[in-house]
Design a protein around this motif. Sequence first.
Motif, PDB file in Angstrom:
ATOM      1  N   HIS A 116       1.486  17.305   6.020  1.00 46.15           N
ATOM      2  CA  HIS A 116       1.151  18.110   7.199  1.00 46.15           C
ATOM      3  C   HIS A 116       0.887  17.244   8.430  1.00 46.15           C
ATOM      4  O   HIS A 116      -0.052  17.488   9.194  1.00 46.15           O
ATOM      5  CB  HIS A 116      -0.048  19.010   6.927  1.00 46.15           C
ATOM      6  CG  HIS A 116       0.086  19.867   5.708  1.00 46.15           C
ATOM      7  ND1 HIS A 116       1.107  20.791   5.547  1.00 46.15           N
ATOM      8  CD2 HIS A 116      -0.656  19.929   4.582  1.00 46.15           C
ATOM      9  CE1 HIS A 116       0.970  21.385   4.371  1.00 46.15           C
ATOM     10  NE2 HIS A 116      -0.081  20.880   3.770  1.00 46.15           N
ATOM     11  N   GLY A 117       1.707  16.188   8.594  1.00 51.86           N
ATOM     12  CA  GLY A 117       1.588  15.326   9.765  1.00 51.86           C
ATOM     13  C   GLY A 117       0.470  14.304   9.711  1.00 51.86           C
ATOM     14  O   GLY A 117       0.265  13.565  10.662  1.00 51.86           O
ATOM     15  N   LYS A 118      -0.257  14.240   8.614  1.00 54.18           N
ATOM     16  CA  LYS A 118      -1.350  13.273   8.481  1.00 54.18           C
ATOM     17  C   LYS A 118      -1.007  12.248   7.409  1.00 54.18           C
ATOM     18  O   LYS A 118      -0.332  12.553   6.439  1.00 54.18           O
ATOM     19  CB  LYS A 118      -2.657  13.972   8.119  1.00 54.18           C
ATOM     20  CG  LYS A 118      -3.172  14.878   9.220  1.00 54.18           C
ATOM     21  CD  LYS A 118      -4.511  15.455   8.849  1.00 54.18           C
ATOM     22  CE  LYS A 118      -4.994  16.371   9.968  1.00 54.18           C
ATOM     23  NZ  LYS A 118      -6.255  17.005   9.658  1.00 54.18           N
ATOM     24  N   VAL A 119      -1.527  11.035   7.600  1.00 58.40           N
ATOM     25  CA  VAL A 119      -1.306   9.935   6.658  1.00 58.40           C
ATOM     26  C   VAL A 119      -2.505   9.829   5.727  1.00 58.40           C
ATOM     27  O   VAL A 119      -3.654   9.836   6.173  1.00 58.40           O
ATOM     28  CB  VAL A 119      -1.114   8.602   7.417  1.00 58.40           C
ATOM     29  CG1 VAL A 119      -1.028   7.441   6.449  1.00 58.40           C
ATOM     30  CG2 VAL A 119       0.119   8.664   8.294  1.00 58.40           C
ATOM     31  N   HIS A 120      -2.215   9.725   4.428  1.00 62.43           N
ATOM     32  CA  HIS A 120      -3.256   9.558   3.418  1.00 62.43           C
ATOM     33  C   HIS A 120      -2.902   8.337   2.576  1.00 62.43           C
ATOM     34  O   HIS A 120      -1.905   8.356   1.850  1.00 62.43           O
ATOM     35  CB  HIS A 120      -3.335  10.787   2.506  1.00 62.43           C
ATOM     36  CG  HIS A 120      -3.592  12.056   3.247  1.00 62.43           C
ATOM     37  ND1 HIS A 120      -4.862  12.503   3.524  1.00 62.43           N
ATOM     38  CD2 HIS A 120      -2.742  12.962   3.790  1.00 62.43           C
ATOM     39  CE1 HIS A 120      -4.786  13.636   4.190  1.00 62.43           C
ATOM     40  NE2 HIS A 120      -3.508  13.939   4.361  1.00 62.43           N
ATOM     41  N   VAL A 121      -3.693   7.274   2.668  1.00 62.05           N
ATOM     42  CA  VAL A 121      -3.475   6.084   1.856  1.00 62.05           C
ATOM     43  C   VAL A 121      -3.997   6.364   0.452  1.00 62.05           C
ATOM     44  O   VAL A 121      -5.103   6.900   0.294  1.00 62.05           O
ATOM     45  CB  VAL A 121      -4.181   4.853   2.469  1.00 62.05           C
ATOM     46  CG1 VAL A 121      -4.042   3.636   1.567  1.00 62.05           C
ATOM     47  CG2 VAL A 121      -3.610   4.555   3.852  1.00 62.05           C
ATOM     48  N   LEU A 122      -3.220   6.002  -0.554  1.00 55.95           N
ATOM     49  CA  LEU A 122      -3.668   6.238  -1.924  1.00 55.95           C
ATOM     50  C   LEU A 122      -4.791   5.275  -2.281  1.00 55.95           C
ATOM     51  O   LEU A 122      -4.737   4.087  -1.943  1.00 55.95           O
ATOM     52  CB  LEU A 122      -2.507   6.074  -2.900  1.00 55.95           C
ATOM     53  CG  LEU A 122      -1.897   7.411  -3.319  1.00 55.95           C
ATOM     54  CD1 LEU A 122      -1.259   8.102  -2.158  1.00 55.95           C
ATOM     55  CD2 LEU A 122      -0.996   7.264  -4.470  1.00 55.95           C
ATOM     56  N   LEU A 137       0.861  -1.180   0.000  1.00 55.44           N
ATOM     57  CA  LEU A 137       0.000   0.000   0.000  1.00 55.44           C
ATOM     58  C   LEU A 137       0.892   1.222   0.000  1.00 55.44           C
ATOM     59  O   LEU A 137       1.980   1.203   0.585  1.00 55.44           O
ATOM     60  CB  LEU A 137      -0.893   0.036   1.246  1.00 55.44           C
ATOM     61  CG  LEU A 137      -1.888  -1.096   1.428  1.00 55.44           C
ATOM     62  CD1 LEU A 137      -2.646  -0.911   2.738  1.00 55.44           C
ATOM     63  CD2 LEU A 137      -2.855  -1.182   0.266  1.00 55.44           C
ATOM     64  N   LEU A 138       0.443   2.282  -0.623  1.00 53.07           N
ATOM     65  CA  LEU A 138       1.215   3.513  -0.686  1.00 53.07           C
ATOM     66  C   LEU A 138       0.527   4.571   0.157  1.00 53.07           C
ATOM     67  O   LEU A 138      -0.677   4.797   0.017  1.00 53.07           O
ATOM     68  CB  LEU A 138       1.322   3.987  -2.138  1.00 53.07           C
ATOM     69  CG  LEU A 138       2.290   5.112  -2.423  1.00 53.07           C
ATOM     70  CD1 LEU A 138       3.724   4.720  -2.082  1.00 53.07           C
ATOM     71  CD2 LEU A 138       2.208   5.512  -3.884  1.00 53.07           C
ATOM     72  N   GLU A 139       1.302   5.181   1.056  1.00 55.91           N
ATOM     73  CA  GLU A 139       0.751   6.262   1.866  1.00 55.91           C
ATOM     74  C   GLU A 139       1.565   7.520   1.656  1.00 55.91           C
ATOM     75  O   GLU A 139       2.775   7.471   1.510  1.00 55.91           O
ATOM     76  CB  GLU A 139       0.703   5.894   3.354  1.00 55.91           C
ATOM     77  CG  GLU A 139       2.057   5.789   4.004  1.00 55.91           C
ATOM     78  CD  GLU A 139       1.994   5.535   5.499  1.00 55.91           C
ATOM     79  OE1 GLU A 139       0.990   5.018   6.011  1.00 55.91           O
ATOM     80  OE2 GLU A 139       2.998   5.848   6.168  1.00 55.91           O
TER      81      GLU A 139
END
Length: 101
Positions: free
Chosen positions: A35-41, A29-31
């Motif tokens: 800005h300090g937050k994780v967003h999974v593609l 998985l790509l994250e």
Amino acid sequence: MNVQELTTHAKAGQIDELNLISLEGGIYLLEARMHGKVHVLHDKPGHAIHLRSVEHARQMLQLVPVLPFHLIHKSVHDEMCGLGDSAEEDLKVPISFRATH
């Protein structure tokens, strides 16, 4: 975040790093960290994008500007039956963003 959004944010200098998370069964998985937050593609329907390899991720990221890129292997102690919490951390290794042929 989808790939188009990732590209837009990366071009604006808003992405801190990309992490390719190695999961059991040969799935990645790509994250993106922004800005300090994780967003999974994810894809358009909102499902996490499952990648087959580091090279598959590089192919998908061809239009994205070069960013800090890491391969992360989750701690095996988290996945083993019968073992309690461990102080061991995930293995995080920097990898090249573009293929080196």
